[in-house]
Each structure stands twice: as C-alpha cells, then as structure tokens.
Design an enzyme around this catalytic site. Structure first.
Site, mmCIF file in Angstrom:
data_model
loop_
_atom_site.group_PDB
_atom_site.id
_atom_site.type_symbol
_atom_site.label_atom_id
_atom_site.label_comp_id
_atom_site.label_asym_id
_atom_site.label_seq_id
_atom_site.Cartn_x
_atom_site.Cartn_y
_atom_site.Cartn_z
ATOM 1 N N ASP A 1 -16.477 5.856 -17.375
ATOM 2 C CA ASP A 1 -15.081 6.095 -16.972
ATOM 3 C C ASP A 1 -14.247 4.821 -17.107
ATOM 4 O OD1 ASP A 1 -16.063 8.471 -14.399
ATOM 5 O OD2 ASP A 1 -15.382 8.774 -16.471
ATOM 6 N N GLN B 1 -24.321 -3.522 -15.700
ATOM 7 C CA GLN B 1 -24.279 -2.402 -14.755
ATOM 8 C C GLN B 1 -25.671 -2.119 -14.183
ATOM 9 O OE1 GLN B 1 -22.765 0.620 -17.479
ATOM 10 N NE2 GLN B 1 -24.125 -0.236 -19.029
ATOM 11 N N ASP C 1 -19.426 -5.130 -27.788
ATOM 12 C CA ASP C 1 -18.274 -4.512 -27.127
ATOM 13 C C ASP C 1 -17.450 -3.718 -28.129
ATOM 14 O OD1 ASP C 1 -15.800 -5.785 -24.745
ATOM 15 O OD2 ASP C 1 -15.990 -3.843 -25.749
ATOM 16 N N GLY C 2 -17.237 -2.459 -27.841
ATOM 17 C CA GLY C 2 -16.474 -1.597 -28.751
ATOM 18 C C GLY C 2 -15.059 -2.090 -28.981
ATOM 19 N N ASP D 1 -17.719 7.639 -26.478
ATOM 20 C CA ASP D 1 -18.534 8.249 -25.420
ATOM 21 C C ASP D 1 -18.844 7.153 -24.409
ATOM 22 O OD1 ASP D 1 -21.969 9.434 -25.161
ATOM 23 O OD2 ASP D 1 -20.247 9.670 -23.831
ATOM 24 N N GLU E 1 -22.817 -0.114 -28.774
ATOM 25 C CA GLU E 1 -23.091 0.057 -27.342
ATOM 26 C C GLU E 1 -23.165 -1.324 -26.711
ATOM 27 O OE1 GLU E 1 -24.017 0.382 -23.706
ATOM 28 O OE2 GLU E 1 -23.855 2.363 -24.640
HETATM 29 N N1 SAM Z 1 -21.396 10.999 -21.225
HETATM 30 C C1 SAM Z 1 -21.220 9.980 -20.324
HETATM 31 C C2 SAM Z 1 -19.967 10.194 -19.527
HETATM 32 O O1 SAM Z 1 -19.128 10.987 -19.941
HETATM 33 O O2 SAM Z 1 -19.860 9.668 -18.442
HETATM 34 C C3 SAM Z 1 -21.228 8.644 -21.031
HETATM 35 C C4 SAM Z 1 -22.528 8.344 -21.490
HETATM 36 S S1 SAM Z 1 -22.794 6.859 -22.346
HETATM 37 C C5 SAM Z 1 -24.298 6.479 -21.720
HETATM 38 C C6 SAM Z 1 -21.681 5.607 -21.766
HETATM 39 C C7 SAM Z 1 -21.989 4.256 -22.394
HETATM 40 O O3 SAM Z 1 -20.785 3.509 -22.630
HETATM 41 C C8 SAM Z 1 -22.834 3.351 -21.479
HETATM 42 O O4 SAM Z 1 -24.114 3.181 -22.058
HETATM 43 C C9 SAM Z 1 -22.045 2.024 -21.399
HETATM 44 O O5 SAM Z 1 -22.879 0.888 -21.419
HETATM 45 C C10 SAM Z 1 -21.167 2.142 -22.652
HETATM 46 N N2 SAM Z 1 -19.969 1.295 -22.634
HETATM 47 C C11 SAM Z 1 -19.112 1.087 -21.593
HETATM 48 N N3 SAM Z 1 -18.143 0.225 -21.961
HETATM 49 C C12 SAM Z 1 -18.378 -0.128 -23.261
HETATM 50 C C13 SAM Z 1 -17.711 -0.970 -24.211
HETATM 51 N N4 SAM Z 1 -16.612 -1.664 -23.862
HETATM 52 N N5 SAM Z 1 -18.213 -1.058 -25.464
HETATM 53 C C14 SAM Z 1 -19.331 -0.347 -25.824
HETATM 54 N N6 SAM Z 1 -20.023 0.464 -24.965
HETATM 55 C C15 SAM Z 1 -19.545 0.571 -23.714
#
Ligand code: SAM
Length: 267
Positions: free
Chosen positions: A141, A12, A119-120, A138, A87
């Site tokens: 979207d 991203q 990857d979660g 967390d 993350e």
């Molecule tokens: N509070 C924020 C919101 O509500 O929009 C979210 C904040 S946090 C920084 C979101 C994180 O999710 C990002 O750093 C992104 O890289 C991570 N993320 C997205 N998809 C993911 C996945 N499949 N596995 C692990 N982390 C992921």
C-alpha cells in the site's frame, strides 16, 4: 496457524504462515499480501487484463510482485519477449521461493525473465523512453517503501517509458475501506495519462468487498475491448482455458464499476 518464517529485512517485517483455510500466507509489516488459496484472482486480473487490452505486448515491466505470481502469468503469454521484474526486497523473493514455490513455479528460470532487486522508482527514472508495452505495479500500500510508487513523478516516468498504446495498472486498494487510495492515485495518474479508470476483482482475502485495480493509458478505448476480441486474443496468447478467474466476459464486466467506486475516479 503455523509460522514458517519470520524475518526483519532492511525494508520490512516478513512473515509466512501456514493456515488451514488459505494454505500458506505472505504477510508484510502485518498486512496480508497473498495466500496460496486465492492469489489466482488478483494475479490473473492484474496480468491478463492489461496484456490482452494491449493485444501485442512484447515487453512488460513488473514492479514489486516479489512472490513471482505476476511474473508467472506474464510469461504465459506467447507474444511476450521480455519481462523485467524490479522488487526492492530480495528477502521476499528468497523466502517465497523457499516456502511458497508454487506461486511462481519455474518462472524464475525463464530466459525471457530479468529479475532485479532494486527500487522501482529508480528503475523507471532510468529506463529508456518507449521501452515497455505494459507496466504492472504490484506493490504494498502507499505507505513507507511503497509510497513513492503512487506519486505524480512515478506516473510521469511510467508514461515516458511506455509506448503509444502503453498501459499501466496498479493495485489501488479496496475502495469500501480505502476510497482515498483510489481517489488519490487516480488524480495523480491523470496528470500523466489521458485515460484513467479502474477495474475490479473479488479477492476473498482482501476484506471489504471489491478490490480496485487502477488502469491508465494515453490511447482511448483500451478499457472497452469487446468480448469476442478478448477471446480471440486470449486464444492467440495461449491462455484461453488456462485461468480460474479471468475470462473474456469477466474482463469486460470488470470495468463496469458500481457508482461508489466510479465516484472515486476523476471526472
Ligand atoms: N498483492 C499484494 C497487495 O496488493 O498488497 C502485493 C504483493 S507484493 C508481495 C508487494 C511487493 O512490493 C513487496 O514484496 C514489496 O517489497 C514490494 N515493493 C514495495 N515498494 C517497492 C518499491 N519501491 N520498489 C519495488 N518493490 C517494492
């Protein structure tokens, strides 16, 4: 507005800016994620609500949350023995540690914390059954890399890795702007959990009024904890008086949903 960092990672576009009104701000693919000024609202509610609803949480899985704010709050709980954070984008962690160090503070160095860049979706599919008390999602979207974190398969794995009183919470958007996000994710969570609801928080940065946080469990009543029990648990956990948004009363009231939000939940 001053730009402090601008990196296109393999996942991203990551931008960190300095703003007069909100301090430093993390933006991913053009969407504001957190600001120094109001991150406490979202992070306290995403963390303290499930951990105190559970009451004896020792093992917590955090997915996403690369800014480290949820990790810091989870580690504030005395009963906590293990916090695993997964993350997907290591560049988010690196840049936030460099430009917004106050968000996580020294959580990264806590011996109870295990930080995994991965990857979660993959992590929950390999984690052992019943190995966590609470799962906190967390994420960004439900588009691109975040999309797979809002699927039935993901929630089925969350149910499998949670213990009997286990709870999963996730960011579920701002219903006034994104009603479908709450509606869809609640329906999908109801395929793996018998008790599916949501609670709300007023996050100034997230435009459109109340933000919804999804809440699901396979035990009844965890969303209806009496205020005095919450206060006793918060005191035992060592967080009573340490918060700026969460309180036992705010926690209990957050599950009292306005009809336009309650209508997004499965009957
Ligand atoms: N509070 C924020 C919101 O509500 O929009 C979210 C904040 S946090 C920084 C979101 C994180 O999710 C990002 O750093 C992104 O890289 C991570 N993320 C997205 N998809 C993911 C996945 N499949 N596995 C692990 N982390 C992921």
């Amino acid at each position: 507005m001053r730009e402090l960092a601008h990196v296109k990672s393999s996942y991203q576009e990551i931008v960190i800016v300095e703003s007069a009104s909100h301090g430093r701000v993390l933006v991913l693919d053009g969407a504001v994620q957190i600001t120094e000024a109001d991150e406490f609202v979202y992070q306290e509610m995403l963390t303290h609500v499930p951990l105190l609803a559970h009451g004896t949480a020792e093992s917590v899985l955090i997915i996403g949350a690369g800014d480290g704010g949820v990790l810091r709050r989870v580690l504030q709980h005395r009963s906590l023995e293990r916090a695993v954070m997964v993350e997907i984008d290591g560049e988010v962690i690196r840049l936030v540690r460099e430009h917004m160090p106050g968000i996580a503070g020294n959580a990264w160095a806590d011996p109870r914390a295990e930080v995994i860049v991965g990857d979660g979706v993959d992590y929950v599919s390999h984690a052992a059954a019943g190995s966590f008390d609470v799962v906190i999602v967390d994420s960004t979207d439900p588009v691109s890399i975040g999309e797979a974190l809002f699927t039935e398969a993901f929630y089925a794995n969350c149910a499998r890795i949670l213990g009997p009183a286990g709870i999963v919470v996730n960011q579920a958007g701002v219903p006034f702007m994104q009603a479908d996000e709450l509606r869809q994710t609640s329906l999908r969570r109801s395929t793996a959990f018998s008790h599916v609801t949501a609670y709300v928080a007023a996050v100034p940065t997230y435009v459109g009024g109340l933000m919804a946080l999804g809440f699901a469990a396979n035990s009844p009543g965890l969303d209806r904890m009496p205020v005095d029990i919450l206060r006793r648990r918060a005191d035992a956990a060592g967080i009573l008086g340490m918060t700026r948004y969460w309180s036992p009363e705010v926690h209990a009231a957050a599950f009292q949903l306005p009809p336009y939000i309650a209508d997004c939940l499965p009957r």
